[in-house]
Each structure stands twice: as C-alpha cells, then as structure tokens.
Enzyme design. Structure first.
Site, mmCIF file in Angstrom:
data_model
loop_
_atom_site.group_PDB
_atom_site.id
_atom_site.type_symbol
_atom_site.label_atom_id
_atom_site.label_comp_id
_atom_site.label_asym_id
_atom_site.label_seq_id
_atom_site.Cartn_x
_atom_site.Cartn_y
_atom_site.Cartn_z
ATOM 1 N N ARG A 1 114.758 -49.714 17.984
ATOM 2 C CA ARG A 1 114.280 -48.768 16.976
ATOM 3 C C ARG A 1 115.096 -47.474 16.984
ATOM 4 O O ARG A 1 115.310 -46.880 18.044
ATOM 5 C CB ARG A 1 112.822 -48.426 17.277
ATOM 6 C CG ARG A 1 112.160 -47.506 16.278
ATOM 7 C CD ARG A 1 111.895 -48.234 15.011
ATOM 8 N NE ARG A 1 110.961 -47.544 14.131
ATOM 9 C CZ ARG A 1 110.602 -48.029 12.954
ATOM 10 N NH1 ARG A 1 111.080 -49.185 12.530
ATOM 11 N NH2 ARG A 1 109.766 -47.371 12.189
ATOM 12 N N GLU B 1 82.263 -53.195 38.299
ATOM 13 C CA GLU B 1 82.624 -52.131 37.354
ATOM 14 C C GLU B 1 83.398 -51.060 38.145
ATOM 15 O O GLU B 1 83.068 -50.752 39.289
ATOM 16 C CB GLU B 1 81.311 -51.605 36.744
ATOM 17 C CG GLU B 1 81.473 -50.794 35.489
ATOM 18 C CD GLU B 1 81.783 -49.348 35.770
ATOM 19 O OE1 GLU B 1 82.452 -48.717 34.939
ATOM 20 O OE2 GLU B 1 81.358 -48.850 36.833
ATOM 21 N N GLU C 1 83.731 -58.196 37.215
ATOM 22 C CA GLU C 1 84.047 -58.364 38.631
ATOM 23 C C GLU C 1 83.929 -57.063 39.423
ATOM 24 O O GLU C 1 84.783 -56.738 40.242
ATOM 25 C CB GLU C 1 85.460 -58.939 38.800
ATOM 26 C CG GLU C 1 85.506 -60.432 38.825
ATOM 27 C CD GLU C 1 84.573 -61.019 39.869
ATOM 28 O OE1 GLU C 1 84.722 -60.717 41.053
ATOM 29 O OE2 GLU C 1 83.671 -61.786 39.476
ATOM 30 N N ARG D 1 88.914 -60.631 42.568
ATOM 31 C CA ARG D 1 89.514 -59.286 42.511
ATOM 32 C C ARG D 1 90.984 -59.341 42.899
ATOM 33 O O ARG D 1 91.818 -58.621 42.356
ATOM 34 C CB ARG D 1 88.749 -58.330 43.443
ATOM 35 C CG ARG D 1 87.441 -57.936 42.832
ATOM 36 C CD ARG D 1 86.639 -57.007 43.697
ATOM 37 N NE ARG D 1 85.267 -56.997 43.184
ATOM 38 C CZ ARG D 1 84.224 -56.552 43.843
ATOM 39 N NH1 ARG D 1 84.372 -56.049 45.055
ATOM 40 N NH2 ARG D 1 83.026 -56.590 43.298
ATOM 41 N N ALA E 1 87.501 -38.673 44.865
ATOM 42 C CA ALA E 1 88.209 -38.806 46.151
ATOM 43 C C ALA E 1 88.754 -40.229 46.286
ATOM 44 O O ALA E 1 89.926 -40.438 46.634
ATOM 45 C CB ALA E 1 87.271 -38.483 47.301
HETATM 46 C C1 LIG Z 1 84.574 -60.072 29.158
HETATM 47 C C2 LIG Z 1 83.473 -60.142 30.162
HETATM 48 C C3 LIG Z 1 83.301 -61.296 30.901
HETATM 49 C C4 LIG Z 1 82.246 -61.396 31.812
HETATM 50 N N1 LIG Z 1 82.073 -62.574 32.497
HETATM 51 C C5 LIG Z 1 80.996 -62.698 33.317
HETATM 52 C C6 LIG Z 1 80.749 -63.938 33.992
HETATM 53 O O1 LIG Z 1 81.514 -64.905 33.883
HETATM 54 N N2 LIG Z 1 79.622 -64.037 34.751
HETATM 55 C C7 LIG Z 1 78.748 -62.994 34.910
HETATM 56 O O2 LIG Z 1 77.752 -63.154 35.601
HETATM 57 N N3 LIG Z 1 78.988 -61.795 34.298
HETATM 58 C C8 LIG Z 1 80.078 -61.625 33.509
HETATM 59 N N4 LIG Z 1 80.312 -60.429 32.880
HETATM 60 C C9 LIG Z 1 79.400 -59.312 33.104
HETATM 61 C C10 LIG Z 1 80.006 -58.274 34.024
HETATM 62 O O3 LIG Z 1 80.126 -58.801 35.316
HETATM 63 C C11 LIG Z 1 79.149 -57.004 33.991
HETATM 64 O O4 LIG Z 1 79.184 -56.497 32.683
HETATM 65 C C12 LIG Z 1 79.690 -56.004 34.978
HETATM 66 O O5 LIG Z 1 79.378 -56.395 36.291
HETATM 67 C C13 LIG Z 1 79.155 -54.592 34.749
HETATM 68 O O6 LIG Z 1 77.789 -54.578 34.807
HETATM 69 P P1 LIG Z 1 76.889 -53.955 33.651
HETATM 70 O O7 LIG Z 1 77.288 -54.538 32.377
HETATM 71 O O8 LIG Z 1 75.513 -54.093 34.148
HETATM 72 O O9 LIG Z 1 77.291 -52.434 33.604
HETATM 73 P P2 LIG Z 1 76.400 -51.243 34.126
HETATM 74 O O10 LIG Z 1 76.272 -51.354 35.599
HETATM 75 O O11 LIG Z 1 75.163 -51.113 33.331
HETATM 76 O O12 LIG Z 1 77.375 -50.039 33.822
HETATM 77 C C14 LIG Z 1 77.235 -49.161 32.704
HETATM 78 C C15 LIG Z 1 77.664 -47.753 33.150
HETATM 79 O O13 LIG Z 1 76.766 -47.263 34.161
HETATM 80 C C16 LIG Z 1 77.502 -46.794 35.282
HETATM 81 N N5 LIG Z 1 76.741 -47.051 36.517
HETATM 82 C C17 LIG Z 1 75.925 -48.102 36.791
HETATM 83 N N6 LIG Z 1 75.438 -48.000 38.034
HETATM 84 C C18 LIG Z 1 75.966 -46.883 38.587
HETATM 85 C C19 LIG Z 1 75.879 -46.265 39.877
HETATM 86 N N7 LIG Z 1 75.142 -46.782 40.879
HETATM 87 N N8 LIG Z 1 76.576 -45.128 40.080
HETATM 88 C C20 LIG Z 1 77.330 -44.609 39.105
HETATM 89 N N9 LIG Z 1 77.474 -45.152 37.883
HETATM 90 C C21 LIG Z 1 76.793 -46.282 37.619
HETATM 91 C C22 LIG Z 1 78.815 -47.582 35.250
HETATM 92 O O14 LIG Z 1 79.844 -46.895 35.937
HETATM 93 C C23 LIG Z 1 79.069 -47.687 33.742
HETATM 94 O O15 LIG Z 1 79.708 -46.517 33.322
HETATM 95 C C24 LIG Z 1 81.366 -60.295 31.996
HETATM 96 C C25 LIG Z 1 81.575 -59.117 31.278
HETATM 97 C C26 LIG Z 1 82.620 -59.030 30.378
HETATM 98 C C27 LIG Z 1 82.814 -57.750 29.616
#
Ligand SMILES: Cc1cc2nc3c(=O)[nH]c(=O)nc-3n(C[C@H](O)[C@H](O)[C@H](O)COP(=O)(O)OP(=O)(O)OC[C@H]3O[C@@H](n4cnc5c(N)ncnc54)[C@H](O)[C@@H]3O)c2cc1C
Length: 642
Positions: free
Chosen positions: A300, A416, A414, A275, A505
């Site tokens: 431009r 969301e 890292e 982070r 907040a």
């Molecule tokens: C380009 C890229 C590279 C990545 N590289 C890696 C890697 O090297 N290793 C690895 O392990 N992972 C990797 N990831 C995965 C990444 O870490 C996850 O996608 C990320 O942690 C988000 O989790 P999720 O996909 O489960 O989203 P989700 O948690 O399902 O989120 C979807 C939605 O739900 C909402 N939400 C979920 N829970 C809550 C809550 N408690 N309260 C309110 N809102 C909520 C979120 O705000 C979001 O709007 C990568 C992803 C990307 C896009």
C-alpha cells in the site's frame, strides 16, 4: 514487488522459523500439514464463504472436518495442530479433543478409560464439555444442575431445577454431540458432595434426537464462531447409570457409600491442557494478522515524497508504531509459550510418574497469567492490524475480521481473564509472604518479589528492562497486599476494595516472565539472529514498561528523563525492524491459503485480487438485478404518496 524487501532481511530466516515453532521437527510438521491444506481443493479459501448463511457455513465446515480427518490426527497435541490453518472457522472436533478427552484422561478411573477411550479417540463417541449454565460460569462451585443418587436403582437423577441452571454455551452441543460431560452437584442421602462430572449419552444413537428427559438446541448467532454450535441443554429427572460419574477421585457404591480417593488437585490438569493450547497455538493467530498487516503495508502506498515517489505506508513512523511493538510482543509471547509448554509437561510428568505436586502451584499461576496476557494480546493485535490496513482491513477478504472474531472469545472462555489474573495475584501474595518467611521456597521466577529498588544507568538494555519490569510488578504486588490488609474482612476486601490493585499487579508479571524467556532464547544464537532478536526484545520490554509503569512511578524508580529515553530508544530501533519486518513475519512460513487474505499475497497484485473478488466471486453480484430493487420501487411509491 516484495523481493527487494526480502533481500533486506539480515538474519537466517530458517533458524528463526525453527525458533518460532520450538524446533526443526515441529516446523517441518507444520509445513507438512499446511501443504495438505494448500493442495486439497476442499480447503481452498473462498471469500464468498462470508456471504453464505450460517446453516451453509456449518455444513461446509462439517464437510471440511471429515476431509481433514482423513489425513490429519486432529487431536494430536504434539504438533502445531491445524487450528491456525483451519479455513474460515474451527473444525467440529476442537472441544471434543481439547476439552473432553483431556478431562476424561484426568478424571475417569482406569476402568472407565479402558471402556471409553478408543471410541472417544476414533470419534465414535463425540462429546461436549457441559459446565457453564445460564446463571453461572466462572463460579463453578455454585452450578445448580443436580445429580441425586437413587439408592433403589443405583442411578443418578440429573435435573435442571430452574431456568438459570440450563447448561448454556458448550461448544458442539447444539447440533453434534451424542454425549456430554455434564458438571452437576452430587447429592447422596440428602448430602451435597460438590460439583462432579457425569459422562452421559444425550442423543439417540440411531436417530440423533435428544433422549427423553433432555432438551437440547443451539443458542443462536454470536460475534463470530458462526460454525460452532454452542448449545443449551436441560434435564428433567434424567436417569444416568452409576458409572456415568467419572470416578477416579470420588466413588459412589451401589448402596450409596461415598468414598473420596487420590488428590483431587489433579483435576486442574484438564484445565491446564486447554489453557496451554490457547497459549501455544492460538498466539500464532497474532502472527497471522501481523503477516497480513505488514505485507499490505508494503504493497500500500499513500502520498508522495519530495521526489514525487509514492510512499509505502510501512515507511511512516506512525504505521511502524502501530505494528512493530505488536510484532515484538508476538515474538515475546511465542517464546514465553514455548517455556510454558515445557513447564506444563514437566508438571504432568512429575505428577504422573512420582505423585509429585511440587510444580503444580507454580504452573497453574504462570499459565493463568499467560492465558490472560496472550489472549488479550491476540485480540488486540488482530484489531490493530485491521485498523492499520485502513478500509480494506474492514472487509472479510482482508482475512483480518475473522481472526478478531475467532480469537476474542478466548478472553472469556477457559477461565475469564480478570479472574485468572486474580488467581495469579493470589499466588504472588503467597510468594511475597515466603520472601520473608521461607525465601528458599520461592521459585526462581518469583524471586524478583524481593526487589525494593533498582539503580540502573541505561534503562534500555535487556537486563535492565528485566530488572525494571520485575521491580514494577514487585512494587504493585506490595501495594495490592497493603490495600488488601488494610481492611479487617479479607474476603470483602479482596472482592470489593482491592480487586483493581490485585489484578493490575498480576497483569504486570507476564511481561517480566516473557522477557526472561526472550533472553533465554537469544542466548547462544548465531550473531545475526541474536542481533535482531535483541532489538525485538528491547522494543517489547520498553513497550511493556511504557504501558505499565505505575509501580515504578509510585516509588520514584523512573524519572521523566528516563521515560523520554525509553521512548526515543524505541523509535530509534524501528528502522532496523523496518528492514527486517517482512522476513520477521514470513519466518512463520504461512502460505497464501493459510493467510486467507486478498490484501497480502506473497506476490501479486492486491488491487487485482480485490477487484476480481468483487466483480467475479461475490455471489451478491450473480443476479444482475437484485430482488431488493422491488423495495426501492415500493419506497418510491410511499414517497409519491407523501
Ligand atoms: C465462544 C465460547 C465458547 C464456550 N464454550 C464453552 C464450553 O464448551 N463449555 C462450557 O461449559 N462453557 C463454555 N463457554 C462458557 C465460558 O466458559 C464462560 O462464559 C466463561 O467461563 C466466563 O464465565 P461467565 O460467562 O459466567 O462470565 P462471568 O463470570 O459472569 O463474568 C462477567 C464479568 O464479571 C466479572 N467477574 C465475575 N466474577 C468475578 C470475581 N470474582 N472478581 C472479579 N470480577 C468478576 C468478570 O471479570 C467479567 O468481567 C464458552 C463461552 C464462549 C464465549
């Protein structure tokens, strides 16, 4: 054409460069690295790159990674690593160096570090960070991959019990890595011990094929990130040796005794590392986009003035409104990120030298909020810079789409961003309680939470803007706390009744924090530097207030006259930025090759650049008559039959 603009700069540019990079040493190191990229033919930016297939882009990136490694230590976090300089894609080693090694350093025992660290650092063992699964990402505690300890053989049996449990997304997994740090539910004697990391060989050393019992592949094309092999992986009762469990904080003996030791909170350390990189280094991509947009807006011209002279688009107030608040925000985020880096280092030092965890909560909270705020900023900045460049912004040769594509995933990965803001909200609520019960325990950065009201005469000075931003966050935090407490079931209230108020907040804290860092940077600077930074800080503070003033409105702390004053003052500051805009972006010292843009060279004819690319380099034009013409003939035949 731009020399006249450069002469208008009213501050010493080199001092500004040093401020932006956190010191002369860092800036010199950056220039040295940039020089390496600028002078090596392999890194010469070629805009036809985007005509290549994903396969070819991946191979070219691999070749470039090898070349970069010959000269640069890609994993050295002390200097501005070459991410912002990476030509058209991010090098293969990013996940390995920025996620796997830091996690290893924090979670592995001393013996495991001795055994592995050399091969990790010299790349003979390359690994991915395999945490996320198809079904769960943010909710790490509910991952479903299991690691069952087998007492008979003293091995762990790693298994994917269902499709949802398939590891999905880890970078560098799809094609490259031989090892994976696999996060799985540890089970010993039928008892669950939570999620722990296992360091596992997943591909054969000689053939590079997946080992028996493991299925691996690339997940497919994404929005950008074309050269990154984000992968999937599943296990069929795969047997891993006892010491594959990284065991600094939990040990399983050969006969299945489980022992926990030390403070598992240290595990936050590896998350903080990445982070911190996102805040410290990736924020610079916003500056790259701004350099392109500001330069292009000077080249431009559209429409004529009364003297029949064409007007540079940067002279239009509406164009300034698109770019100058972002420029001010870029400076604010960079100064904030420098402070955060100090905080993260201080926290690590305290923990490692004296087992002192006193800064952990504060650092984790600020870093969570900053990661969310800065990554939103960079992707928003890239998109607005693109829009500010009209049609040409849409073309890859502008260098802008790639910034948006490569940076927008940072909002999700890292941690969301919404979830990170909610983590900061939890900390804010805790400090709010302390304001009443233990005021001395509240860290300096959070003392603003005691504010109830503010009587300010001029709403546009830096000090008053800081007070108002703090008050706004304090009011919104109290509002969120009341909302949360108005329901009896706290968990349900948090998840389904108060989430919006809590996240809102928290999102107003970082603007306040950034303003404090801005003020700190301005103090003790030479007069001219101080003057221009003061203008930027005021634009930033005003913009943040105008965008997020709900708290102040809720408690009648801002009236319509003051809002008008804020707007008028911001507009009145734009002419000062207009004169300095080019120097403010050029203080970053980015070369033409680093900008990767045909529309914003240091000097030159942007139209000739674009024409030359289209007419000479665009490989689609290599064939004078393209194969697609055969289909035009077929279309005519179809039409003729109608
Ligand atoms: C380009 C890229 C590279 C990545 N590289 C890696 C890697 O090297 N290793 C690895 O392990 N992972 C990797 N990831 C995965 C990444 O870490 C996850 O996608 C990320 O942690 C988000 O989790 P999720 O996909 O489960 O989203 P989700 O948690 O399902 O989120 C979807 C939605 O739900 C909402 N939400 C979920 N829970 C809550 C809550 N408690 N309260 C309110 N809102 C909520 C979120 O705000 C979001 O709007 C990568 C992803 C990307 C896009």
């Amino acid at each position: 054409m731009l020399e006249g603009e450069r002469k208008q700069g009213q501050f010493p540019q080199l001092e500004m460069s040093h401020l932006l990079y956190g010191g002369k040493d860092q800036f010199d190191k950056f220039l040295e690295r940039q020089h390496f990229f600028d002078t090596n033919p392999m890194f010469k930016v070629n805009h036809d790159f985007y005509n290549k297939s994903r396969q070819d882009q991946i191979l070219l990136n691999a070749e470039r990674t090898v070349e970069a490694m010959k000269k640069l230590s890609l994993g050295d976090p002390n200097y501005y690593t070459p991410n912002v300089l990476c030509p058209q894609g991010i090098f293969i080693s990013t996940v390995h160096f920025a996620m796997v090694i830091p996690a290893f350093q924090v979670l592995a025992s001393d013996d495991q570090i001795t055994k592995w660290m050399t091969s990790l650092k010299n790349f003979s063992a390359i690994g991915c960070y395999a945490q996320t699964e198809l079904g769960h990402g943010s909710d790490v505690q509910n991952l479903q991959t299991i690691a069952v300890f087998d007492k008979q053989t003293s091995e762990f049996v790693i298994h994917t019990p269902n499709i949802e449990a398939t590891k999905f997304w880890p970078g560098e997994l799809g094609l490259y890595c031989e090892f994976a740090l696999v996060f799985a539910q540890l089970q010993v004697d039928g008892k669950g011990y939570g999620v722990h990391p296992f360091w596992i060989r997943i591909r054969d050393k000689e053939t590079h094929k997946p080992l028996s019992g493991i299925e691996i592949g690339d997940i497919g094309p994404k929005m950008g990130y074309a050269v990154k092999d984000n992968g999937f992986m599943s296990f069929d009762h795969y047997r891993a040796p006892l010491d594959s469990l990284l065991n600094r904080y939990i040990k399983v003996s050969r006969d299945g005794k489980v022992e926990r030791q030390g403070n598992p909170k240290v595990g936050y350390g590896s998350m903080m590392y990445m982070r911190n990189i996102l805040c410290d280094q990736y924020t610079k991509f916003g500056g790259r986009a701004l350099t392109i947009a500001v330069r292009y807006s000077l080249y431009r011209k559209q429409f004529k003035d009364d003297n029949k002279q064409e007007i540079r688009i940067l002279d239009y107030q509406c164009q300034q409104q698109k770019l100058f608040p972002l420029l001010a925000e870029f400076y604010a985020c960079v100064f904030g990120s420098i402070k955060i880096k100090e905080l993260v280092n201080e926290n690590f030092n305290r923990i490692s030298q004296s087992n002192d965890f006193s800064l952990l909560g504060l650092t984790h909270a600020v870093l969570s909020g900053a990661k969310a705020n800065y990554t939103y900023f960079v992707s928003n900045c890239a998109e607005w810079c693109r829009l500010s460049c009209g049609g040409h912004g849409f073309a890859h040769y502008s260098g802008l789409p790639i910034i948006f594509f490569e940076m927008s995933p940072n909002i999700t990965l890292e941690g969301e961003n919404t979830i990170l803001n909610l983590q900061l909200a939890r900390y804010l609520l805790k400090q709010l309680q302390h304001i009443v019960s233990k005021p001395n325990a509240v860290p300096e950065f959070f003392k603003f939470l005691s504010l109830e009201t503010a009587k300010v005469d001029d709403v546009t000075t830096i000090d008053n803007l800081i007070t108002l931003l703090g008050l706004n966050c304090a009011i919104l935090t109290k509002y969120a706390a009341q909302k949360l407490m108005s329901h009896t079931d706290m968990k349900e209230s948090w998840d389904t009744k108060s989430g919006i108020a809590l996240a809102k907040a928290a999102s107003t804290f970082i603007p306040y924090f950034n303003m404090l860092c801005f003020l700190d940077t301005i103090n003790n600077k030479a007069k001219e530097t101080k003057e221009i930074l003061t203008v930027l800080a005021r634009i930033y503070g005003i913009t943040m207030l105008l965008n997020n003033m709900q708290g102040l409105l809720l408690k009648n702390q801002l009236n319509s006259q003051q809002i008008k004053t804020l707007q008028d003052t911001r507009e009145s500051l734009y002419p000062i930025i207009r004169s300095n805009a080019l120097c403010l972006v050029e203080a970053q010292g980015l070369s033409d090759n680093s900008l990767q843009s045909l529309i914003a060279p240091k000097e030159g004819d942007v139209y000739m650049n674009m024409y030359n690319f289209a007419s000479q380099e665009n490989s689609l034009n290599k064939q004078q008559v393209h194969d697609g013409i055969n289909y035009i003939k077929k279309m005519r035949e179809v039409n003729a039959k109608l």
